[in-house]
Design a protein around this motif. Structure first.
Motif, mmCIF file in Angstrom:
data_model
loop_
_atom_site.group_PDB
_atom_site.id
_atom_site.type_symbol
_atom_site.label_atom_id
_atom_site.label_comp_id
_atom_site.label_asym_id
_atom_site.label_seq_id
_atom_site.Cartn_x
_atom_site.Cartn_y
_atom_site.Cartn_z
ATOM 1 N N VAL A 117 -6.653 -1.868 -0.478
ATOM 2 C CA VAL A 117 -6.803 -2.024 0.975
ATOM 3 C C VAL A 117 -7.904 -3.036 1.303
ATOM 4 O O VAL A 117 -7.778 -3.837 2.243
ATOM 5 N N ALA A 118 -8.982 -3.015 0.521
ATOM 6 C CA ALA A 118 -10.093 -3.938 0.785
ATOM 7 C C ALA A 118 -9.674 -5.392 0.586
ATOM 8 O O ALA A 118 -10.034 -6.269 1.385
ATOM 9 N N ALA B 154 -8.553 2.057 -2.567
ATOM 10 C CA ALA B 154 -9.581 1.425 -1.733
ATOM 11 C C ALA B 154 -9.707 -0.067 -2.052
ATOM 12 O O ALA B 154 -9.866 -0.899 -1.147
ATOM 13 N N GLN C 264 -8.154 6.983 -5.884
ATOM 14 C CA GLN C 264 -8.793 6.638 -4.612
ATOM 15 C C GLN C 264 -9.505 5.286 -4.702
ATOM 16 O O GLN C 264 -9.466 4.480 -3.765
ATOM 17 N N THR C 265 -10.164 5.038 -5.840
ATOM 18 C CA THR C 265 -10.850 3.758 -6.022
ATOM 19 C C THR C 265 -9.865 2.596 -6.048
ATOM 20 O O THR C 265 -10.087 1.559 -5.416
ATOM 21 N N CYS D 122 0.836 -1.212 0.000
ATOM 22 C CA CYS D 122 0.000 0.000 0.000
ATOM 23 C C CYS D 122 0.866 1.257 0.000
ATOM 24 O O CYS D 122 0.543 2.251 -0.671
#
Length: 227
Positions: free
Chosen positions: A198-199, A195, A191-192, A170
């Motif tokens: 991280v998800a 995300a 950002q997507t 990350c």
């Protein structure tokens, strides 16, 4: 920076993280399958041992020994229930650290002593005595396998390495996305993607956490313990 990060750093981190995640999930899931098999075998052997006890001490003069043997069998069943519930791994680890018999000391030892002739088992019921001996031996073998599986989880440093690798990937993404060469991507796209990264790491970590204890979470073997 780009060839170094994409060609050396990220592949190394990703391969290491993917390999460790795959190994962790495979080992923990296989442990649950083996534990379910050991529990089912123990339940079957307990039923056979109960019948063998009635065969060994079925006469009126052996009623006291029969009650004592069934009490020991009930206490062993309660021990099995305690060792097949949430937090059983901590319980077994504490028993291993204690002195004396530890995990090896259980009600099956006293039950075996009753079958060696000192408790009045009839010689005419030798078949039942031999069957009871076989059941006790098999129970000990399955319990040893079950306890070994429960106490052979990964150490905390293993999960620490997984967290470190995930955080490193990350962080590398944030470093690369901050370059001017990548400014053609809109902020919402970056950002997507972050995300999603991280998800995926979080979901895989949650799966590993869920598999750590076989008696809680979505992946559990509680139906096998209700027997």
């Amino acid at each position: 920076l780009l060839p170094t990060a994409n060609g050396i750093v990220l592949p190394t981190l990703s391969i290491a993280l993917g390999t460790l995640f795959a190994t962790t999930i495979n080992v923990l899931r296989q442990r649950q399958v083996d534990l379910r098999a050991d529990l089912n075998n123990e339940v079957c052997e307990l039923r056979l041992l109960r019948r063998a006890i009635f065969g060994c001490f079925g006469t009126y003069q052996h009623a006291g020994n029969r009650r004592r043997a069934l009490k020991l069998l009930r206490e062993y069943t309660l021990r099995l229930i305690a060792e097949s519930s949430a937090g059983a791994i901590t319980l077994l680890e504490e028993m291993q650290q204690e002195g004396g018999g530890g995990i090896a000391e259980n009600e099956l030892d006293e039950l075996a002593a009753m079958l060696h002739g000192t408790a009045g088992a009839s010689a005419a019921r030798q078949n039942s005595v031999d069957c009871a001996h076989g059941c006790i031996s098999t129970l000990n073998r399955h319990r040893s396998s079950r306890v070994a599986l429960l106490t052979s989880g990964f150490p905390p440093i293993h999960y620490g390495i997984l967290v470190f690798l995930g955080a490193a990937i990350c962080t590398t993404f944030l470093i690369e996305s901050n370059l001017k060469a990548l400014q053609f991507l809109a902020a919402i796209q970056l950002q997507t993607m972050f995300a999603m990264l991280v998800a995926v790491c979080s979901a895989t970590a949650a799966l590993c956490f869920d598999l750590c204890d076989p008696f809680r979470g979505s992946f559990n073997i509680k139906p096998a313990t209700r027997q």
